[in-house]
Design an enzyme around this catalytic site. Structure first.
Site, PDB file in Angstrom:
ATOM      1  N   ASN A 162       0.821  -1.208   0.000  1.00 49.24           N
ATOM      2  CA  ASN A 162       0.000   0.000   0.000  1.00 49.24           C
ATOM      3  C   ASN A 162       0.854   1.257   0.000  1.00 49.24           C
ATOM      4  O   ASN A 162       2.023   1.237   0.399  1.00 49.24           O
ATOM      5  CB  ASN A 162      -0.902   0.056   1.238  1.00 49.24           C
ATOM      6  CG  ASN A 162      -2.005  -0.978   1.217  1.00 49.24           C
ATOM      7  OD1 ASN A 162      -2.417  -1.450   0.164  1.00 49.24           O
ATOM      8  ND2 ASN A 162      -2.482  -1.338   2.399  1.00 49.24           N
ATOM      9  N   ASP A 206       0.726   4.624   2.057  1.00 51.37           N
ATOM     10  CA  ASP A 206       0.095   5.254   3.221  1.00 51.37           C
ATOM     11  C   ASP A 206       0.252   6.768   3.121  1.00 51.37           C
ATOM     12  O   ASP A 206       1.378   7.286   3.067  1.00 51.37           O
ATOM     13  CB  ASP A 206       0.737   4.760   4.523  1.00 51.37           C
ATOM     14  CG  ASP A 206       0.315   3.348   4.889  1.00 51.37           C
ATOM     15  OD1 ASP A 206      -0.648   2.838   4.290  1.00 51.37           O
ATOM     16  OD2 ASP A 206       0.958   2.766   5.783  1.00 51.37           O
ATOM     17  N   LYS A 246       0.421  -4.568   5.412  1.00 46.86           N
ATOM     18  CA  LYS A 246       0.945  -5.583   6.329  1.00 46.86           C
ATOM     19  C   LYS A 246       1.913  -6.516   5.619  1.00 46.86           C
ATOM     20  O   LYS A 246       2.920  -6.950   6.189  1.00 46.86           O
ATOM     21  CB  LYS A 246      -0.209  -6.381   6.942  1.00 46.86           C
ATOM     22  CG  LYS A 246      -1.131  -5.570   7.837  1.00 46.86           C
ATOM     23  CD  LYS A 246      -2.168  -6.435   8.517  1.00 46.86           C
ATOM     24  CE  LYS A 246      -1.545  -7.336   9.569  1.00 46.86           C
ATOM     25  NZ  LYS A 246      -0.899  -6.598  10.658  1.00 46.86           N
ATOM     26  N   ASN A 256       5.300  -4.776   5.170  1.00 49.40           N
ATOM     27  CA  ASN A 256       5.956  -4.683   6.482  1.00 49.40           C
ATOM     28  C   ASN A 256       6.576  -6.016   6.882  1.00 49.40           C
ATOM     29  O   ASN A 256       7.712  -6.078   7.367  1.00 49.40           O
ATOM     30  CB  ASN A 256       4.953  -4.263   7.553  1.00 49.40           C
ATOM     31  CG  ASN A 256       4.465  -2.837   7.384  1.00 49.40           C
ATOM     32  OD1 ASN A 256       5.087  -2.034   6.686  1.00 49.40           O
ATOM     33  ND2 ASN A 256       3.345  -2.525   8.021  1.00 49.40           N
ATOM     34  N   GLU A 259      -4.973  -9.260   3.785  1.00 46.76           N
ATOM     35  CA  GLU A 259      -5.177  -8.029   3.023  1.00 46.76           C
ATOM     36  C   GLU A 259      -5.094  -8.257   1.520  1.00 46.76           C
ATOM     37  O   GLU A 259      -5.056  -7.310   0.744  1.00 46.76           O
ATOM     38  CB  GLU A 259      -4.167  -6.953   3.450  1.00 46.76           C
ATOM     39  CG  GLU A 259      -4.437  -6.410   4.845  1.00 46.76           C
ATOM     40  CD  GLU A 259      -3.553  -5.229   5.209  1.00 46.76           C
ATOM     41  OE1 GLU A 259      -3.950  -4.454   6.082  1.00 46.76           O
ATOM     42  OE2 GLU A 259      -2.455  -5.090   4.622  1.00 46.76           O
ATOM     43  N   THR A 267      -0.166 -12.998  20.509  1.00 48.77           N
ATOM     44  CA  THR A 267       0.619 -11.875  21.026  1.00 48.77           C
ATOM     45  C   THR A 267      -0.239 -11.026  21.946  1.00 48.77           C
ATOM     46  O   THR A 267      -1.429 -10.848  21.723  1.00 48.77           O
ATOM     47  CB  THR A 267       1.167 -11.013  19.877  1.00 48.77           C
ATOM     48  OG1 THR A 267       0.083 -10.503  19.092  1.00 48.77           O
ATOM     49  CG2 THR A 267       2.086 -11.842  18.978  1.00 48.77           C
ATOM     50  N   ASP A 276       5.378   4.493  19.243  1.00 44.71           N
ATOM     51  CA  ASP A 276       4.430   4.228  18.161  1.00 44.71           C
ATOM     52  C   ASP A 276       4.357   2.720  17.975  1.00 44.71           C
ATOM     53  O   ASP A 276       5.364   2.079  17.668  1.00 44.71           O
ATOM     54  CB  ASP A 276       4.918   4.912  16.874  1.00 44.71           C
ATOM     55  CG  ASP A 276       3.946   4.780  15.713  1.00 44.71           C
ATOM     56  OD1 ASP A 276       2.955   4.038  15.841  1.00 44.71           O
ATOM     57  OD2 ASP A 276       4.181   5.422  14.680  1.00 44.71           O
ATOM     58  N   ASP A 291       3.489  -6.813  12.795  1.00 43.59           N
ATOM     59  CA  ASP A 291       4.118  -7.233  11.541  1.00 43.59           C
ATOM     60  C   ASP A 291       5.600  -7.517  11.741  1.00 43.59           C
ATOM     61  O   ASP A 291       6.148  -8.463  11.168  1.00 43.59           O
ATOM     62  CB  ASP A 291       3.945  -6.149  10.474  1.00 43.59           C
ATOM     63  CG  ASP A 291       2.484  -5.920  10.109  1.00 43.59           C
ATOM     64  OD1 ASP A 291       1.691  -6.865  10.227  1.00 43.59           O
ATOM     65  OD2 ASP A 291       2.146  -4.792   9.708  1.00 43.59           O
ATOM     66  N   GLY A 330       6.771   5.280  12.995  1.00 42.70           N
ATOM     67  CA  GLY A 330       6.644   4.698  11.667  1.00 42.70           C
ATOM     68  C   GLY A 330       6.414   3.203  11.713  1.00 42.70           C
ATOM     69  O   GLY A 330       6.334   2.593  12.783  1.00 42.70           O
TER      70      GLY A 330
END
Length: 295
Positions: free
Chosen positions: A13, A15, A42, A45, A140, A209, A237, A243, A278
């Site tokens: 993607n 972003d 995802k 990543n 996704e 997780t 963040d 991921d 990020g």
């Protein structure tokens, strides 16, 4: 001896991050304070995380004609992109992310070319795969079931990071999975919808997780549950932490680390990642993770 590979069927993607004075209200037109454009998705990543962990990673995905720069970003991170196709009918998937000063956000996701996956492309991508290689997927893209079935016929191990969560998608993949990765909310949804306890899920390994509380590794064949400790970190963040964990975990398992060591390294990588802003750009390199664990 040939090194095992990781093949990632995953989203790519763009972003778009808009900083705004406040979240847009119905009928309001609002000027953004700033705009950042970054690689997202995802799948992207997780491919970058596995590559930074040291694996040879081959990404399988789809972009539009407007997304060629994303291939360069993946290649810059040592991800093989031969089988990232360019859709003739769809634009690149993207997310519009509005973030106000408090950190609260609104997100609109457009799947775009991520839903235009070609089985011909997938078949070509897996043409060089060998038994023992790993396939890593999320929810996704399209074609997860067909690709998982093809991978198992080859003798590959299959890991599925069940996000965004869809119970029907997860249930359909059970017969083909080696490893199912969920966060604790997804795990609760899984149990509620299926009526199954986590240790009764018909997948050899289940990983749940739990953020700063670590996680739970479940060996369903032996009916064993083990707690996995998290590393202490001051979170700035948390975007992309899951991921990072998934990519590092699969890289560790494909690299013949013990399950315990693969889990510890993945937890350490996620701990480092949340201390930075990020998503993909915040994923640590393998040597950073080793140094962090040694400290």
């Amino acid at each position: 001896m040939r090194r095992k590979r990781v093949y990632c069927l995953g989203s790519i993607n763009v972003d778009y991050f808009y900083r705004v004075p406040h979240l847009v209200r119905p009928g309001e037109t609002l000027a953004a304070v700033s705009l950042d454009r970054k690689l997202g998705g995802k799948g992207a990543n997780q491919s970058i995380a596995a590559a930074r962990a040291g694996s040879e990673v081959h990404h399988i995905g789809s972009i539009g004609n407007d997304g060629h720069w994303l291939i360069g970003m993946l290649e810059k991170n040592n991800v093989w992109t031969k089988h990232v196709q360019v859709s003739s009918s769809a634009s690149t998937g993207h997310a519009i992310i509005m973030v106000e000063q408090s950190g609260e956000n609104q997100i609109v996701l457009f799947p775009g070319a991520n839903r235009d996956q070609s089985m011909e492309n997938v078949t070509a991508a897996l043409g060089n795969a060998k038994p023992g290689d790993w396939l890593l997927m999320q929810n996704e893209t399209t074609k997860q079931l067909e690709v998982a079935r093809s991978a198992r016929k080859i003798g590959m191990d299959v890991a599925y990071s069940a996000a965004p969560f869809d119970v029907d998608a997860v249930l359909s993949l059970f017969p083909f999975l080696t490893l199912l990765i969920m966060n604790e909310i997804e795990a609760e949804q899984m149990s509620n919808f299926s009526g199954m306890a986590l240790e009764d899920i018909p997948v050899p390994y289940v990983m749940v997780t739990r953020g700063e509380r670590g996680g739970i590794w479940i060996d369903t064949k032996r009916q064993r549950k083990e707690s996995v400790a998290a590393f202490s970190a001051r979170a700035v963040d948390t975007t992309g932490a899951g991921d990072t964990f998934a990519g590092y975990l699969v890289a560790g398992l494909s690299g013949n680390l013990s399950i315990k060591n693969a889990l510890s390294r993945a937890m350490a990588a996620a701990a480092i990642q949340v201390t930075r802003k990020g998503a993909s750009e915040a994923i640590p390199m393998a040597d950073e993770v080793v140094e962090f664990m040694n400290q």
